[in-house]
Design a protein around this motif. Structure first.
Motif, PDB file in Angstrom:
ATOM      1  N   ALA A   1       4.433 -13.111 -12.310  1.00 55.64           N
ATOM      2  CA  ALA A   1       3.911 -11.869 -12.874  1.00 55.64           C
ATOM      3  C   ALA A   1       2.553 -11.553 -12.222  1.00 55.64           C
ATOM      4  N   ASP A   2       1.587 -12.426 -12.397  1.00 54.60           N
ATOM      5  CA  ASP A   2       0.186 -12.228 -11.983  1.00 54.60           C
ATOM      6  C   ASP A   2      -0.059 -12.876 -10.632  1.00 54.60           C
ATOM      7  N   ASP A   3       0.036 -12.224  -9.479  1.00 47.24           N
ATOM      8  CA  ASP A   3       0.309 -10.809  -9.407  1.00 47.24           C
ATOM      9  C   ASP A   3       1.395 -10.580  -8.355  1.00 47.24           C
TER      10      ASP A   3
ATOM     11  N   GLU B   1      -8.409 -13.117  -3.392  1.00 42.25           N
ATOM     12  CA  GLU B   1      -9.355 -13.910  -4.195  1.00 42.25           C
ATOM     13  C   GLU B   1      -9.654 -13.278  -5.548  1.00 42.25           C
ATOM     14  N   GLU B   2      -8.689 -12.516  -6.075  1.00 39.30           N
ATOM     15  CA  GLU B   2      -8.949 -11.853  -7.355  1.00 39.30           C
ATOM     16  C   GLU B   2      -9.226 -12.871  -8.447  1.00 39.30           C
ATOM     17  N   GLU B   3      -8.479 -13.957  -8.438  1.00 37.59           N
ATOM     18  CA  GLU B   3      -8.640 -14.955  -9.508  1.00 37.59           C
ATOM     19  C   GLU B   3      -9.962 -15.711  -9.398  1.00 37.59           C
ATOM     20  N   MET B   4     -10.681 -15.499  -8.311  1.00 35.28           N
ATOM     21  CA  MET B   4     -11.990 -16.132  -8.146  1.00 35.28           C
ATOM     22  C   MET B   4     -13.113 -15.139  -8.421  1.00 35.28           C
ATOM     23  N   GLY B   5     -12.782 -13.961  -8.935  1.00 38.75           N
ATOM     24  CA  GLY B   5     -13.809 -12.972  -9.258  1.00 38.75           C
ATOM     25  C   GLY B   5     -14.203 -12.096  -8.081  1.00 38.75           C
ATOM     26  N   SER B   6     -13.420 -12.129  -6.997  1.00 43.76           N
ATOM     27  CA  SER B   6     -13.603 -11.227  -5.849  1.00 43.76           C
ATOM     28  C   SER B   6     -15.008 -11.238  -5.244  1.00 43.76           C
TER      29      SER B   6
ATOM     30  N   ASP C   1      -1.981  -4.735 -11.570  1.00 34.32           N
ATOM     31  CA  ASP C   1      -2.398  -6.097 -11.916  1.00 34.32           C
ATOM     32  C   ASP C   1      -2.613  -6.241 -13.416  1.00 34.32           C
ATOM     33  N   SER C   2      -1.956  -5.368 -14.192  1.00 35.24           N
ATOM     34  CA  SER C   2      -2.106  -5.456 -15.637  1.00 35.24           C
ATOM     35  C   SER C   2      -0.691  -5.463 -16.207  1.00 35.24           C
ATOM     36  N   GLY C   3      -0.436  -4.756 -17.279  1.00 33.68           N
ATOM     37  CA  GLY C   3       0.923  -4.844 -17.789  1.00 33.68           C
ATOM     38  C   GLY C   3       1.242  -3.802 -18.832  1.00 33.68           C
TER      39      GLY C   3
ATOM     40  N   SER D   1      -8.292   0.383 -20.770  1.00 33.81           N
ATOM     41  CA  SER D   1      -9.596  -0.267 -20.549  1.00 33.81           C
ATOM     42  C   SER D   1      -9.384  -1.731 -20.234  1.00 33.81           C
ATOM     43  N   LEU D   2     -10.406  -2.301 -19.613  1.00 33.92           N
ATOM     44  CA  LEU D   2     -10.436  -3.748 -19.341  1.00 33.92           C
ATOM     45  C   LEU D   2     -11.803  -4.232 -19.790  1.00 33.92           C
ATOM     46  N   ARG D   3     -11.869  -5.457 -20.250  1.00 26.29           N
ATOM     47  CA  ARG D   3     -13.178  -5.988 -20.602  1.00 26.29           C
ATOM     48  C   ARG D   3     -13.873  -6.536 -19.361  1.00 26.29           C
ATOM     49  N   GLY D   4     -15.193  -6.625 -19.452  1.00 26.31           N
ATOM     50  CA  GLY D   4     -15.946  -7.300 -18.406  1.00 26.31           C
ATOM     51  C   GLY D   4     -15.995  -8.791 -18.710  1.00 26.31           C
ATOM     52  N   ASN D   5     -16.673  -9.536 -17.863  1.00 24.86           N
ATOM     53  CA  ASN D   5     -16.722 -10.981 -18.047  1.00 24.86           C
ATOM     54  C   ASN D   5     -18.054 -11.503 -17.524  1.00 24.86           C
ATOM     55  N   THR D   6     -18.656 -12.395 -18.295  1.00 26.97           N
ATOM     56  CA  THR D   6     -19.846 -13.073 -17.797  1.00 26.97           C
ATOM     57  C   THR D   6     -19.741 -14.545 -18.166  1.00 26.97           C
TER      58      THR D   6
ATOM     59  N   GLY E   1      -5.185  -1.128 -24.213  1.00 24.13           N
ATOM     60  CA  GLY E   1      -6.292  -1.726 -23.491  1.00 24.13           C
ATOM     61  C   GLY E   1      -5.899  -3.137 -23.103  1.00 24.13           C
ATOM     62  N   GLU E   2      -6.764  -3.790 -22.366  1.00 17.84           N
ATOM     63  CA  GLU E   2      -6.514  -5.184 -22.003  1.00 17.84           C
ATOM     64  C   GLU E   2      -7.789  -5.968 -22.206  1.00 17.84           C
ATOM     65  N   GLY E   3      -7.628  -7.169 -22.683  1.00 21.69           N
ATOM     66  CA  GLY E   3      -8.803  -8.016 -22.869  1.00 21.69           C
ATOM     67  C   GLY E   3      -9.239  -8.706 -21.605  1.00 21.69           C
TER      68      GLY E   3
ATOM     69  N   ILE F   1     -10.702  -7.002 -14.475  1.00 24.92           N
ATOM     70  CA  ILE F   1     -10.446  -6.795 -13.045  1.00 24.92           C
ATOM     71  C   ILE F   1     -11.732  -6.179 -12.498  1.00 24.92           C
ATOM     72  N   PRO F   2     -12.713  -7.031 -12.228  1.00 23.79           N
ATOM     73  CA  PRO F   2     -14.084  -6.542 -12.035  1.00 23.79           C
ATOM     74  C   PRO F   2     -14.304  -5.642 -10.822  1.00 23.79           C
ATOM     75  N   PHE F   3     -13.382  -5.637  -9.864  1.00 22.71           N
ATOM     76  CA  PHE F   3     -13.657  -4.786  -8.706  1.00 22.71           C
ATOM     77  C   PHE F   3     -13.343  -3.323  -9.005  1.00 22.71           C
TER      78      PHE F   3
ATOM     79  N   ALA G   1       0.545 -15.303 -18.320  1.00 20.06           N
ATOM     80  CA  ALA G   1      -0.323 -15.341 -17.141  1.00 20.06           C
ATOM     81  C   ALA G   1      -1.415 -16.389 -17.375  1.00 20.06           C
ATOM     82  N   HIS G   2      -1.778 -17.121 -16.380  1.00 18.31           N
ATOM     83  CA  HIS G   2      -2.804 -18.175 -16.418  1.00 18.31           C
ATOM     84  C   HIS G   2      -2.355 -19.413 -17.183  1.00 18.31           C
ATOM     85  N   SER G   3      -1.177 -19.407 -17.805  1.00 18.93           N
ATOM     86  CA  SER G   3      -0.766 -20.602 -18.567  1.00 18.93           C
ATOM     87  C   SER G   3       0.544 -21.161 -18.029  1.00 18.93           C
TER      88      SER G   3
HETATM   89  N1  BES Z   1      -4.313  -9.798 -14.014  1.00 19.85           N
HETATM   90  C1  BES Z   1      -5.490 -10.386 -14.566  1.00 19.85           C
HETATM   91  C2  BES Z   1      -6.263  -9.463 -15.481  1.00 19.85           C
HETATM   92  C3  BES Z   1      -5.444  -9.114 -16.680  1.00 19.85           C
HETATM   93  C4  BES Z   1      -5.166 -10.100 -17.601  1.00 19.85           C
HETATM   94  C5  BES Z   1      -4.987  -7.839 -16.866  1.00 19.85           C
HETATM   95  C6  BES Z   1      -4.388  -9.826 -18.701  1.00 19.85           C
HETATM   96  C7  BES Z   1      -4.213  -7.561 -17.957  1.00 19.85           C
HETATM   97  C8  BES Z   1      -3.898  -8.551 -18.861  1.00 19.85           C
HETATM   98  C9  BES Z   1      -6.403 -10.842 -13.450  1.00 19.85           C
HETATM   99  O1  BES Z   1      -5.701 -11.475 -12.415  1.00 19.85           O
HETATM  100  C10 BES Z   1      -7.373 -11.860 -13.970  1.00 19.85           C
HETATM  101  O2  BES Z   1      -6.967 -12.842 -14.518  1.00 19.85           O
HETATM  102  N2  BES Z   1      -8.652 -11.617 -13.815  1.00 19.85           N
HETATM  103  C11 BES Z   1      -9.682 -12.566 -14.161  1.00 19.85           C
HETATM  104  C12 BES Z   1     -10.975 -12.045 -13.617  1.00 19.85           C
HETATM  105  C13 BES Z   1     -12.103 -13.041 -13.683  1.00 19.85           C
HETATM  106  C14 BES Z   1     -11.961 -14.064 -12.573  1.00 19.85           C
HETATM  107  C15 BES Z   1     -13.424 -12.337 -13.555  1.00 19.85           C
HETATM  108  C16 BES Z   1      -9.762 -12.722 -15.673  1.00 19.85           C
HETATM  109  O3  BES Z   1      -9.536 -11.777 -16.431  1.00 19.85           O
HETATM  110  O4  BES Z   1     -10.034 -13.844 -16.103  1.00 19.85           O
END
Ligand code: BES
Ligand code: MN
Length: 456
Positions: free
Chosen positions: A128-130, A159-164, A187-189, A201-206, A395-397, A400-402, A427-429
Motif C-alpha cells: 500500500a505505502d506507497d 526517502e519519504e519515510e525518512m522525512g524527505s 500517498d494517502s488513502g 488535511s494532514l498533520r505535521g510532525n515534530t 483528514g489524515e493523522g 507528508i511534509p513536502f 501501513a508501517h505495521s
Molecule cells: N503515507 C504516509 C502518510 C500517511 C499515513 C497518509 C497515513 C495517510 C495515512 C507517509 O508515507 C508517512 O508515513 N509519512 C511519515 C512522515 C514522517 C517521516 C515525517 C509519517 O507520517 O510518519
C-alpha cells in the motif's frame, strides 16, 4: 478531444490488471527500506525498477541522485515527463518508492517481501505505502495510452519515510521538471476500500529527544530508594504531566483544530477498535469527535525509550533515562512553534528537580486542502463515478511534509492528495496490505481524472 466513458476506462484497466498486480508484487520484492540507507544499492535498484516501468509507458523517466542540504549524496529519485501538447494542462504525479522497515519479520503472517494475495488483498511491505501509489499512476497512464490529453511529469521519491531531507534542494534545482497545474500525491488513502475520499488535511510532525538525569551514577535501590526516585519513574511522571485526566494533551502553545471543510462523517468507534486491534475495555483518550482527535488535534507518542532491559535487570536506581517524542501537530501549526512549546513545558516541569535536557530533532509541516480548487471538484466526480458511490472526504493523522513545501514553491498548483490505503492497510505495521478492488477503482479514478482535466 474525445472524452472516455468510465466503462471504456474500466475495460482497459481490466485488460491491464495482471500487469498492475505483477508490478506491485515486483515492487514489494524490491525491499526498498530507506531506513537501511537511502544511498544503498537496494534503493538504487528500486529506483531503476520504477524507472523501467515508467519508460515502458512512454514517460522519459530517469533516476537522479539528490543531495542533502549539507552537500552529501541523497536519495535515488525517479523523475520524468511526457509532454503531449505544450498548451495542455500539466499534471505532476507523485508517489514514493521507499518503504518502512520490518523490525521483526516474525510478526508477519507471510514473508514481508514476497507479495501474497489473500481474500481480495495483496500483502507485503510497501504493497500500500506507497507501492500502491506507483501502481495507481502506472495503471492510469496505461489505460489512457495514446488518448492521454494532459502533459505528465512524474516524481517517485526515494526517502519519504525518512522525512524527505533532500527534497527541498532537489525541487528547487529541478523547478522546471516539477512545475504543474495539478499535483496528485498518491500517498494517502480512502475512507474504506469501497468509499473514496480526497484527503482534506494532514498533520505535521515534530520529534525531540528528552534526557532526564537524577544521579551521577546508579546506586543501590535498597540503600537509596525512598527519598530518591529513579530516572524511569520520573520520566513516566514527566510524560504523564502533559495530559489531563481525560487523556487530552494539555501543553500550552500546542494548538488544536477542527476537521478542515467541516466534518462530513465521524469515524465509527467499533471500526476504529477493530482496525487498531484495541484490547477489550480500552478507553479512548481525549475529547471531541474521533475525527478531530485523529486528524486535526495534536497527538504525542513516545516512540523510543532507553532504559535497562527487563532481562538482566537488578536492584539499582537508574541514574538517567532518555526517550524520543513524536508530536503530530494540527494541520496549520508551524511544527517549530509546537516543538518550542513542548521543549519549554518539559524543561519547566522537570519532576522533583531532575535535570531535563531536550534535543530538538526533525520538523515537518502539516497541510490543509483548498476546498474551492477546481481540480477538487473534478477529482470528486471522478471518484464517485469510478467507485459508484458518494465521496466521503477525510483528514489524515499522518504527515507528508513536502506537500506544503511544494505548495510554497508552486503557489498556483492545485494539490490533490489521494492514495491506495484504507483503514485495513496496516501501513508501517506488520501484515501491510492493499485492497485489490480499491486499487482497481483508484486506477480508474485517476485515469478518469486525467482525462477530465485534459478536457476542462
Ligand atoms: N503515507 C504516509 C502518510 C500517511 C499515513 C497518509 C497515513 C495517510 C495515512 C507517509 O508515507 C508517512 O508515513 N509519512 C511519515 C512522515 C514522517 C517521516 C515525517 C509519517 O507520517 O510518519
Ligand atoms: Mn507513504
Amino acid at each position: 478531444m474525445t472524452t472516455l466513458t468510465s466503462d471504456d476506462i474500466r475495460d482497459r484497466v481490466q485488460g491491464d490488471w495482471q500487469r498492475i498486480v505483477t508490478l506491485l508484487a515486483d515492487k514489494v520484492a524490491c525491499a526498498s527500506v530507506s531506513a537501511q540507507g537511502i544511498t544503498g544499492e537496494h534503493m538504487k535498484r528500486s529506483a531503476g525498477f520504477v524507472e523501467q516501468e515508467f519508460k515502458a509507458l512512454g514517460i522519459d523517466a530517469h533516476v537522479v541522485q539528490s543531495h542533502n542540504p549539507d552537500g552529501t549524496p541523497g536519495a535515488y529519485e525517479v523523475v520524468g515527463s511526457r509532454i503531449v501538447d505544450p498548451a495542455a494542462p500539466t499534471v505532476l504525479l507523485y508517489a514514493h518508492h521507499d518503504v518502512q522497515p520490518v523490525p521483526d519479520a516474525g510478526d508477519w503472517d507471510t514473508d514481508p517481501f514476497v507479495a501474497v494475495e489473500k481474500d481480495g488483498r495483496l500483502y507485503g511491505r510497501g504493497s500500500a505505502d506507497d507501492g500502491g501509489g506507483i501502481a495507481i499512476h502506472s495503471g492510469a497512464l496505461k489505460a489512457l495510452g495514446d488518448d492521454l490529453g494532459v502533459n505528465i511529469k512524474i516524481f517517485i521519491e526515494g526517502e519519504e519515510e525518512m522525512g524527505s531531507p533532500s527534497f527541498i534542494p532537489f525541487i528547487e534545482q529541478h523547478q522546471d521538471e516539477f512545475a504543474a497545474d495539478v499535483i496528485i500525491v498518491a500517498d494517502s488513502g480512502n475512507w474504506s476500500a469501497d468509499v473514496p475520499s480526497l484527503t482534506t488535511s494532514l498533520r505535521g510532525n515534530t520529534t525531540l529527544d528528552v534526557s532526564l538525569r537524577v544521579l551521577g551514577h546508579p546506586v543501590h535501590s535498597g540503600q537509596f530508594g525512598g527519598p530518591i526516585l529513579d530516572a524511569n519513574t520520573l520520566a513516566a511522571m514527566l510524560i504523564s504531566s502533559m495530559y489531563d485526566e481525560s487523556g487530552e494533551l494539555v501543553v500550552p502553545g500546542i494548538t488544536a483544530e477542527e476537521p478542515v471543510g467541516g466534518l462530513q462523517r465521524d469515524l465509527d468507534e467499533e471500526t476504529l477498535r477493530n482496525d487498531a486491534a484495541t484490547v477489550q475495555g480500552l478507553r479512548f483518550a481525549g475529547t471531541g469527535s474521533l475525527a478531530s482527535r485523529l486528524w486535526t488535534k495534536p497527538s504525542l507518542t513516545v516512540i523510543g525509550f532507553d532504559a535497562h532491559p527487563v532481562e538482566g535487570s537488578f536492584n539499582v536506581l537508574a541514574d538517567a533515562a532518555t526517550f524520543r517524542l513524536s508530536l503530530r501537530t494540527a494541520p496549520s501549526q508551524r511544527p517549530e512553534e509546537a516543538q518550542r512549546a513542548l521543549a519549554a513545558f518539559l524543561t519547566e516541569h522537570a519532576p522533583f528537580g531532575a535535570q531535563v535536557t531536550v534535543t530538538p530533532l526533525d520538523n515537518g509541516m502539516g497541510w490543509a486542502m483548498d476546498p474551492n480548487a477546481k481540480a477538487v471538484k473534478t477529482a470528486e466526480e471522478a471518484m464517485s463515478e469510478a467507485f459508484s458511490t458518494d465521496v466521503v472526504n477525510k483528514g489524515e493523522g499522518g504527515s507528508i511534509p513536502f506537500i506544503p513545501e511544494l505548495q510554497r514553491i508552486f503557489p498556483e498548483a492545485q494539490v490533490l492528495v489521494t492514495g491506495p490505503e484504507d483503514p485495513k492497510s496496516n501501513a508501517h505495521s506488520p501484515n501491510e496490505s492493499i485492497s485489490l478492488s480499491g486499487l482497481r477503482n483508484n486506477v480508474i479514478t485517476e485515469a478518469l481524472l486525467l482525462d477530465r482535466l485534459a478536457n476542462e
